[in-house]
Design a protein around this motif. Structure first.
Motif, short mmCIF file in Angstrom:
data_model
loop_
_atom_site.label_atom_id
_atom_site.label_comp_id
_atom_site.label_asym_id
_atom_site.label_seq_id
_atom_site.Cartn_x
_atom_site.Cartn_y
_atom_site.Cartn_z
N HIS A 102 67.50 71.55 42.32
CA HIS A 102 68.60 72.61 42.60
C HIS A 102 68.32 73.75 41.92
N ILE A 103 69.06 74.96 42.22
CA ILE A 103 68.93 76.08 41.56
C ILE A 103 69.43 76.20 40.13
N SER A 104 68.65 76.87 39.32
CA SER A 104 68.92 76.68 37.88
C SER A 104 68.59 78.07 37.43
N GLU A 105 69.52 78.71 36.79
CA GLU A 105 68.86 80.10 35.92
C GLU A 105 69.11 80.13 34.62
N GLU A 106 69.25 78.65 34.18
CA GLU A 106 69.52 78.14 32.81
C GLU A 106 68.09 78.75 31.79
#
Lengths: 636, 317, 99
Positions: free
Chosen positions: A479-483
């Protein structure tokens, strides 16, 4: 006493039956135990332009290189003689069509203007006229035996005897030139008939008619039989593959378990996909081999991305292309890197930039393939030096792609793709299919599990398992994560897999040294220069220079340690790089990856293959003078 | 994984703008998948880039979020490699009809059993509202500095012309209708296309939910509307009717099924006529190596398969 | 006076690479340019213009060129050998490679 090695050229207009001649002759020679390698040179054209086959034959082994001058020029038309007469060595032979003796070089529309004026200039300097008859005179003066036959008479006879269709004359002209070449080389008619039978297979009538042509040639040229007789063969093979580079890679893909191949038509890659389509499914001894879905897509973008899609479904997938197509695929390669998707891109280089020399060879895309695609991620680039290497390397490409879950570029070129050779049968006992599949751990599946550099890979469709993929930076589930913390771990994981490749792939598969170390020089190259480089090393030894050839097989990750070791052992002196490019970019890649400076470079970028004579000369020049850069350009 | 009772809602927070048409589409997808009792592990949603591209992350089936315009090629590879999977593509109008238009046409030509769902909102949302290929000439949405200088493509017309064998339109906030259309599209064998009219609350102030609510009407309310090709001879006339109907835009906008043709072979059928063993034995189900990692092709099989290229040497004595 | 042999006949279609042999458009057989028969018809400018109208093009054997308009045809007809069409060899399709 005959010849243990001999080179020849067969020339004629595109589509005049040259290909057939090469197929017949190479099979006949192989049948009698000779080794053959034949390069096919042709224009980007359907009808009318000049093409030729440059062939080396050996009674001892499969020849590794092509060379000039040639012993024999077999011509189908006047243009061939004008283009190649300077390539025949004294004591050699020209076979030609008597009906075109009066043809002038100025009367041949298909010759490119610059070449025509060069030939006219050369003839003038030799004090010869512009017609073929004058060229024959020049050749005879040089000790070349010129043998003419009237093609018209033979064809007319065939029309009267068999009522052959004028739309298939090339089948018989190819018979004339194959027969004359066979006769001169001292091949027997039984071997020639074998060649016809193998090539025309189900078309018995064509075999009969070509045997008839051979008989006519034998009758008329009886006195020349064995003029260029080959030595009795000493080769040890009892069975050989006679195939092109495209064929061999396709065969290897079938052995490797390829199940999905996508492509968009492009020279010189398309023949590989044609071959795969022909062998898309076979049933032998009750076992199904395949099926391989071979799909012609709407463009190269769809080719790479659908191959990646197939890979996600768990199948071995690949695409084959050349420079312009590869450029279109680059975004997909970046996605494959981001999603740790195994996929193999077979990349046959041709002359660029842009459309460049679309039917000629080059090695000018080394840096482009090593550094293609935005972002940083693990990607492997492999190359192969000859047909047999290409077989094993194709399997290796899939094994690396799957084991390390990354895109692999198998960087080949037009020279290998389109040259036919006698190849020992690969040893399948040596082949292993390593898929790197690990059992999916129980519990919720994480496609990008961070516990190890290589996460367990489950195909789409695995019962009870769901997963996500995305080109965005993602978490372990996909899943998309920009963390930022996750970003650091995921980004590093994808890059650091390359270290595993570097550590785990055996050195011998990354870099190979040929010859005895401790000599005077070290020649370094990659891909299809291998054969000619090995021969040049042998050749120059006769002139007192002892050296080794270093074949860089894995271009990325660059075999830094392995190269440094070799160079350390040879004291870093006299290192020469050779490549079909302007820059000889392997030297720059070595500088970047291993920190070694290679000043001496031999470059060729005419689109024609490097031949033995010119490479040996160039090598000698770099070794005996302070000249660093030699550009070679022989061949029409 | 059992289809019945499965929640298709993933636990990823849905980050579309409040009021976005995508919410209607997502809900219809949940309901349609539940009604179809799809097995999540045998179902794949493939998307492109943009707001619609995020959809697979919100659904509890396999999700493949790909490149801008390339969802169809990825889906093609997945479906051909494993024909047992249900493959549904979601893409925006810029994605499917702009950068990916070539692939959109190619899928129609193949009639591969894939569903393509178009999130049609007339703008490029994630890049701040540029005109998309479905925005009409001269339209000036609020993000555009000047009116649109390019004409719109008609998605229904293009789909029919390309060879899709199921072509329908629905509206994002017509929940039951949309769910039904998606169910029919998934059930259809061959390339299916659903054009979903969808407001973009942030960037498109022309094609709003108010605009659509007043205008959309259902084709199936007309008892004479029959989009189904039952025999090949009807194909051209039904195609022309679908195309004519698709040109209707303005005061009244039709939704429903425009065209259905089950008389055309699917790509899978074409492949199975060539490969014989396909789709039963397919790339994903076939064996490539033994337990001890040896290839299926051994030395003996090798010589049999490639006998055409092998020469047995016979030196003269 | 033009010699009455196949090579000068309007119904002679030369092979694209070996124009000394070709196809007779009347009998649909293979012939050599030095053959002859009583159906000889000279490849006159009028015959060729007529062929141009029907076929859409004629072939200049000398230049290896396809001519599609009358002016071109007249210019080539002065010194060149013209034919209604050339025989395209089957091998061409099998051996062709391009971009």
């Amino acid at each position: 006493m005959g010849f243990s090695e001999l080179s020849l050229i067969l020339g004629g207009p595109q589509g005049s039956g040259l290909e057939t001649s090469m197929l017949v002759l190479s099979r006949a020679l192989a049948y009698r135990g000779y080794g053959v390698v034949a390069d096919r040179e042709y224009y980007s054209n359907i009808v009318g332009r000049h093409s030729y086959i440059h062939m080396s034959i050996s009674s001892k082994r499969t020849p590794r290189s092509l060379t000039y001058p040639v012993k024999l020029l077999v011509s189908m038309d006047a243009e061939t003689v004008f283009t190649h007469f300077k390539d025949i060595e004294s004591g050699g032979v020209l076979f030609y069509d008597k009906d075109v003796r009066a043809k002038k070089v100025t009367e041949i529309p298909s010759i490119e203007e610059s070449l025509r004026s060069r030939i006219a200039r050369d003839l003038k300097a030799l004090g010869a006229g512009e017609d073929l008859e004058s060229v024959l005179g020049v050749l005879r003066g040089r000790g070349v035996t010129t043998i003419g036959m009237s093609f018209q008479e033979i064809l007319r006879d065939l029309m009267k005897t068999f009522g052959i269709d004028p739309r298939s004359l090339s089948r018989y002209v190819s018979g004339i030139i194959t027969s004359s070449a066979a006769l001169l080389l001292g091949l027997d008619r039984e071997a020639l008939k074998y060649g016809f039978e193998r090539v025309f297979a189900a078309r018995a009538k064509l075999v009969e008619q070509n045997v008839y042509v051979a008989d006519s040639v034998w009758r008329e040229l009886k006195s020349y039989e064995g003029l260029l007789r080959l030595d009795y063969p000493e080769t040890e093979f009892s069975e050989v593959l006679v195939a092109t580079g495209n064929d061999v890679v396709a065969i290897a893909k079938i052995v490797a378990g390829l199940r999905y191949q996508s492509y968009y038509p492009i020279t010189p890659a398309a023949d590989e996909s044609f071959f795969l389509e022909k062998y898309e499914v076979s049933e032998v001894d009750g076992t199904i081999v395949g099926p391989i879905v071979v799909i012609q897509t709407e463009d190269e973008i769809a080719a790479i991305n659908s191959a990646i899609g197939a890979s996600l479904a768990g199948v071995r997938s690949s695409t084959a292309t050349s420079g312009p197509g590869f450029d279109l695929m680059v975004e997909g390669i970046s996605w494959a890197g981001m999603n740790e998707a195994p996929v193999v891109i077979t990349y046959y280089q041709r002359g660029g930039p842009s459309t460049g020399l679309p039917t000629r060879g080059s090695q000018s895309d080394l840096l482009s393939s090593a550094f293609a695609a935005h972002g940083e991620f693990a990607k492997v680039v492999l190359s192969s030096g000859d047909h047999l290497d290409a077989f094993y390397d194709t399997v290796l490409a899939f094994n690396i792609a799957e084991k390390y879950q990354l895109p692999v570029i198998h960087l080949l070129d037009k020279f290998l793709a389109n040259s036919t050779a006698t190849i020992p049968l690969p040893d399948l006992g040596r082949v292993r299919i390593e898929r790197g599949l690990k059992p999916v751990p129980p519990g919720t599946y994480k496609r990008f599990n961070l516990e190890a550099l290589i996460s367990p890979r489950a195909p789409l469709g695995t019962p009870g398992v769901i997963m996500w993929y995305t080109g965005d930076e993602h978490d372990e589930f996909g899943h998309i994560s920009e963390e930022p913390e996750n970003r650091v771990r995921m980004y590093s994981k994808r890059i650091e897999k390359l270290k595993l490749v570097d550590e785990e792939v055996p050195g011998d598969l990354k870099l190979r040294v040929y010859g005895d170390e401790g000599g005077d020089f070290c020649l370094i190259g990659w891909g299809s220069v291998k054969g000619v480089a090995l021969d040049a090393v042998d050749e120059i030894a006769k002139r007192g220079f002892r050296g080794i050839y270093v074949d860089v097989k894995m271009l990325w990750p660059f075999p830094r340690r392995e190269l440094l070791e070799v160079l350390r052992r040879s004291g870093f002196g006299n290192v020469v790089a050779v490549e079909h490019s302007y820059g000889v970019n392997i030297a720059d890649l070595a500088a970047m990856a291993a920190g070694v400076q290679i000043r001496k470079r031999i470059a060729k970028f005419t689109g024609r293959p490097i031949t033995l004579s010119e490479l040996t000369q160039a090598l000698e020049k770099t070794l005996t003078s302070d000249v660093d850069r030699v550009v070679i350009s022989y061949g029409g | 994984m059992e289809g019945r009772g499965v929640s298709f809602k993933s636990d990823v927070w849905v980050d579309w703008c409040p009021g976005c048409g995508n919410y209607g589409i997502l809900t219809a997808v949940f309901k349609a998948f539940a009604e179809l009792k799809l097995d999540p592990s045998k179902t794949v949603i493939v998307s492109g880039i943009g707001c619609s591209g995020k959809l697979p992350h919100f659904v509890n089936v396999n999700g493949v979020h790909t490149l801008h315009g390339r969802a169809i090629p990825f889906a093609t590879g997945i479906k051909l490699a494993n024909p047992e999977l249900t493959v549904v593509v979601h893409g925006g109008d810029g994605d499917l009809l702009g950068i990916g238009a070539g692939h959109f046409v190619a899928l129609g030509r193949r009639n591969l059993d894939i569903v393509v769902i178009l999130h049609n909102n007339g703008v490029y949302g994630l890049t701040k509202g540029q005109a998309s290929p479905t925005l009409p000439l001269d339209a000036k949405t609020k993000a555009l500095p000047k009116p649109n200088i390019q004409q719109a493509v008609n998605p229904i017309m293009l789909a029919v012309a390309s060879g899709y064998t199921f072509v329908a339109r629905s509206y994002a906030f017509e929940g039951e209708h949309l769910k039904n259309v998606i169910v029919d599209a998934v059930k259809h064998r061959g390339a299916a296309f659903v054009d979903i009219l969808q407001p973009c609350v942030t960037f498109n102030d022309i094609f709003t939910s108010e605009y659509y609510r007043k205008r959309v009407y259902r084709l199936d309310k007309d008892p004479d509307w029959d989009p189904v090709v039952r025999k090949p001879e009807e194909r051209i006339s039904k195609m022309l009717k679908a195309i004519e109907k698709s040109a209707e835009w303005g005061e009244r906008i039709p939704i429903g099924v425009f065209y259905v043709d089950s008389t055309v072979s699917t790509y899978e059928e074409r492949l199975s006529s060539r490969l014989k063993v396909y789709p039963k034995v397919n790339p994903a189900s076939s064996v490539i190596a033994s337990e001890d990692l040896r290839p299926v092709v051994d030395d003996v099989k090798f010589k049999k398969i490639f006998s055409d290229l092998i020469v047995r040497v016979s030196k003269r004595v | 006076m033009v010699e009455e042999r196949c090579g000068n006949c309007v119904n002679y279609s030369p092979h694209v690479y070996y124009p000394q042999v070709g196809r007779c458009l009347v009998f649909s057989t293979g012939v050599s340019e030095s053959d002859s028969c009583d159906k000889f018809k000279r490849a006159s400018i009028d015959e060729l213009l007529n062929a141009l109208g029907g076929e859409g093009s004629v072939y200049c054997t000398t230049c290896g060129a396809t001519l599609v308009d009358e002016e071109e045809l007249k210019a080539h007809s002065r010194n060149h050998r013209l034919a209604i069409r050339a025989v395209i060899d089957e091998a061409i399709a099998e051996e062709a490679r391009a971009d």
